[in-house]
Design an enzyme around this catalytic site. Structure first.
Site, PDB file in Angstrom:
ATOM      1  NE  ARG A  67      -0.693   1.053   4.790  1.00  0.00           N
ATOM      2  CZ  ARG A  67      -1.342   1.341   5.906  1.00  0.00           C
ATOM      3  NH1 ARG A  67      -2.559   0.906   6.095  1.00  0.00           N
ATOM      4  NH2 ARG A  67      -0.770   2.077   6.846  1.00  0.00           N
TER       5      ARG A  67
ATOM      6  CE1 TYR B 196       9.014   6.779  10.052  1.00  0.00           C
ATOM      7  CE2 TYR B 196       9.283   9.160  10.029  1.00  0.00           C
ATOM      8  CZ  TYR B 196       8.941   7.992   9.387  1.00  0.00           C
ATOM      9  OH  TYR B 196       8.532   8.031   8.071  1.00  0.00           O
TER      10      TYR B 196
ATOM     11  CE  LYS C 127      11.582   6.534   7.497  1.00  0.00           C
ATOM     12  NZ  LYS C 127      11.619   5.391   6.554  1.00  0.00           N
TER      13      LYS C 127
HETATM   14  N1  LIG Z   1       3.595   8.971   4.466  1.00  0.00           N
HETATM   15  C1  LIG Z   1       4.499   9.894   4.746  1.00  0.00           C
HETATM   16  O1  LIG Z   1       4.179  11.083   4.946  1.00  0.00           O
HETATM   17  C2  LIG Z   1       5.955   9.537   4.807  1.00  0.00           C
HETATM   18  C3  LIG Z   1       6.892  10.581   4.929  1.00  0.00           C
HETATM   19  C4  LIG Z   1       8.247  10.266   4.976  1.00  0.00           C
HETATM   20  C5  LIG Z   1       8.666   8.953   4.909  1.00  0.00           C
HETATM   21  N2  LIG Z   1       7.729   7.957   4.798  1.00  0.00           N
HETATM   22  C6  LIG Z   1       8.250   6.596   4.733  1.00  0.00           C
HETATM   23  O2  LIG Z   1       7.820   6.005   3.521  1.00  0.00           O
HETATM   24  C7  LIG Z   1       7.680   4.594   3.695  1.00  0.00           C
HETATM   25  C8  LIG Z   1       6.288   4.171   3.283  1.00  0.00           C
HETATM   26  O3  LIG Z   1       5.340   4.908   4.063  1.00  0.00           O
HETATM   27  P1  LIG Z   1       3.774   4.873   3.789  1.00  0.00           P
HETATM   28  O4  LIG Z   1       3.247   6.188   4.211  1.00  0.00           O
HETATM   29  O5  LIG Z   1       3.494   4.351   2.421  1.00  0.00           O
HETATM   30  O6  LIG Z   1       3.346   3.785   4.903  1.00  0.00           O
HETATM   31  P2  LIG Z   1       2.120   2.774   4.973  1.00  0.00           P
HETATM   32  O7  LIG Z   1       1.894   2.523   6.418  1.00  0.00           O
HETATM   33  O8  LIG Z   1       0.982   3.260   4.135  1.00  0.00           O
HETATM   34  O9  LIG Z   1       2.722   1.458   4.276  1.00  0.00           O
HETATM   35  C9  LIG Z   1       3.792   0.776   4.855  1.00  0.00           C
HETATM   36  C10 LIG Z   1       3.829  -0.648   4.319  1.00  0.00           C
HETATM   37  O10 LIG Z   1       4.956  -1.301   4.919  1.00  0.00           O
HETATM   38  C11 LIG Z   1       4.557  -2.606   5.298  1.00  0.00           C
HETATM   39  N3  LIG Z   1       5.401  -3.088   6.390  1.00  0.00           N
HETATM   40  C12 LIG Z   1       5.498  -2.594   7.653  1.00  0.00           C
HETATM   41  N4  LIG Z   1       6.339  -3.327   8.383  1.00  0.00           N
HETATM   42  C13 LIG Z   1       6.804  -4.317   7.572  1.00  0.00           C
HETATM   43  C14 LIG Z   1       7.716  -5.389   7.753  1.00  0.00           C
HETATM   44  N5  LIG Z   1       8.272  -5.639   8.934  1.00  0.00           N
HETATM   45  N6  LIG Z   1       7.973  -6.202   6.693  1.00  0.00           N
HETATM   46  C15 LIG Z   1       7.385  -5.988   5.493  1.00  0.00           C
HETATM   47  N7  LIG Z   1       6.506  -4.997   5.276  1.00  0.00           N
HETATM   48  C16 LIG Z   1       6.219  -4.167   6.302  1.00  0.00           C
HETATM   49  C17 LIG Z   1       3.103  -2.474   5.726  1.00  0.00           C
HETATM   50  O11 LIG Z   1       2.415  -3.725   5.699  1.00  0.00           O
HETATM   51  C18 LIG Z   1       2.584  -1.470   4.685  1.00  0.00           C
HETATM   52  O12 LIG Z   1       2.081  -2.129   3.528  1.00  0.00           O
HETATM   53  C19 LIG Z   1       7.997   4.320   5.164  1.00  0.00           C
HETATM   54  O13 LIG Z   1       9.351   3.952   5.295  1.00  0.00           O
HETATM   55  C20 LIG Z   1       7.753   5.650   5.816  1.00  0.00           C
HETATM   56  O14 LIG Z   1       8.472   5.786   7.010  1.00  0.00           O
HETATM   57  C21 LIG Z   1       6.401   8.216   4.749  1.00  0.00           C
END
Ligand SMILES: NC(=O)c1ccc[n+]([C@@H]2O[C@H](COP(=O)([O-])OP(=O)(O)OC[C@H]3O[C@@H](n4cnc5c(N)ncnc54)[C@H](O)[C@@H]3O)[C@@H](O)[C@H]2O)c1
Length: 253
Positions: A16, A154, A158
């Site tokens: 996702r 976090y 990061k």
């Molecule tokens: N959404 C934001 O604003 C944002 C900003 C900066 C960085 N990020 C980073 O981007 C990445 C994706 O974020 P997102 O917003 O799409 O998150 P999300 O929560 O929508 O999706 C994260 C996905 O990672 C999977 N996941 C979690 N732990 C896992 C594990 N141990 N093994 C395998 N899969 C695992 C989950 O099942 C999920 O499908 C992350 O690393 C997050 O920290 C997100």
């Protein structure tokens, strides 16, 4: 592999959000994509949508925090799609709390997925890249690496990923492997929707108040991150390595 064989990419956490958009974009770019997630039904849906759209993809179940699971998943990718040449370490979670209230379990859970997960995945994939004398690694960092209230765990993870990325770039460059980090700002996904809920706000209100602080006047979409990653893993990006690219609608959110 001859010149016309598509390269194989693994995108972790691709069931996702940002990971799903990255998997879709890389498939559109012509790569074979392993949609890896610990949530198999979600990964299967993303892989099916890619195939439906004419791309090549396979869903792979793996928990990136577990060495055996990662080893088995990368072997499965090699069997089903071919040797991985591109790795996007995207799987992530948050366990936000003010530092003085943060339990060790929440610190450890975040380190496990972001840092240990990226280490384990990269360790399993790097031998394939070194053997092929070609590889692209992208680690997903965050603007939170610069410090963010309620995210001591976090932010540390990061920021740690940025140091990991630069070191990989230095050590693996001689094998024609690049390593870069992408540091998104606010991206509209399930992760930020959950944060809104925790704060007792509607997601729309949360996005609107975030937009007011972002120079381009909007929050990011998963496709914004996917576009940057598409460039970093492209054939032509071989001289870009060890960089952190902020995808945040401005220099700092
Ligand atoms: N959404 C934001 O604003 C944002 C900003 C900066 C960085 N990020 C980073 O981007 C990445 C994706 O974020 P997102 O917003 O799409 O998150 P999300 O929560 O929508 O999706 C994260 C996905 O990672 C999977 N996941 C979690 N732990 C896992 C594990 N141990 N093994 C395998 N899969 C695992 C989950 O099942 C999920 O499908 C992350 O690393 C997050 O920290 C997100």
């Amino acid at each position: 592999m001859n010149d016309s064989t598509p390269r194989v990419a693994i995108v972790t956490g691709a069931g996702r959000g940002i990971g799903a958009a990255v998997a879709q974009r890389l498939a559109q770019d012509g790569l074979r994509v392993a949609v890896l997630d610990r949530d198999l039904p979600s990964a299967e849906k993303v892989a099916a949508a890619i195939v439906e759209a004419g791309g090549q993809a396979a869903a792979v179940e793996s928990d990136v925090t577990t060495s055996e699971s990662v080893t088995q998943a990368v072997a499965q990718v090699d069997d089903v799609l071919g040797p991985p040449a591109v790795l996007v370490n995207n799987a992530g979670l948050i366990r936000d709390n003010l530092f003085f209230k943060m339990p060790l379990e929440d610190w450890t859970a975040v380190m496990d997925v972001h840092l240990n997960g990226s280490f384990l995945m990269t360790s399993a994939v790097q031998p394939h890249m070194s053997a092929a004398r070609w590889g692209r690694i992208v680690n997903i960092s965050s603007t939170s690496a610069l410090g963010n209230r309620g995210q001591a765990n976090y932010a540390a993870a990061k920021a740690g990923l940025q140091g990991f990325t630069k070191t990989l770039a230095i050590e693996l460059g001689r094998f024609n492997i690049t390593a870069n980090a992408v540091a998104p700002g606010f991206i509209a996904t399930g992760m930020t929707a959950a944060t809104a809920q925790r704060m007792g706000m509607s997601f729309e209100d949360f996005k609107q108040s975030a937009s007011a602080e972002i120079p381009v006047g909007r929050v990011g979409e998963p496709e914004d991150v996917a576009h940057t990653i598409s460039f970093l893993v492209s054939e032509g990006a071989g001289f870009v390595s060890g960089q952190v690219i902020y995808v945040a609608g401005g220099p700092r959110v």
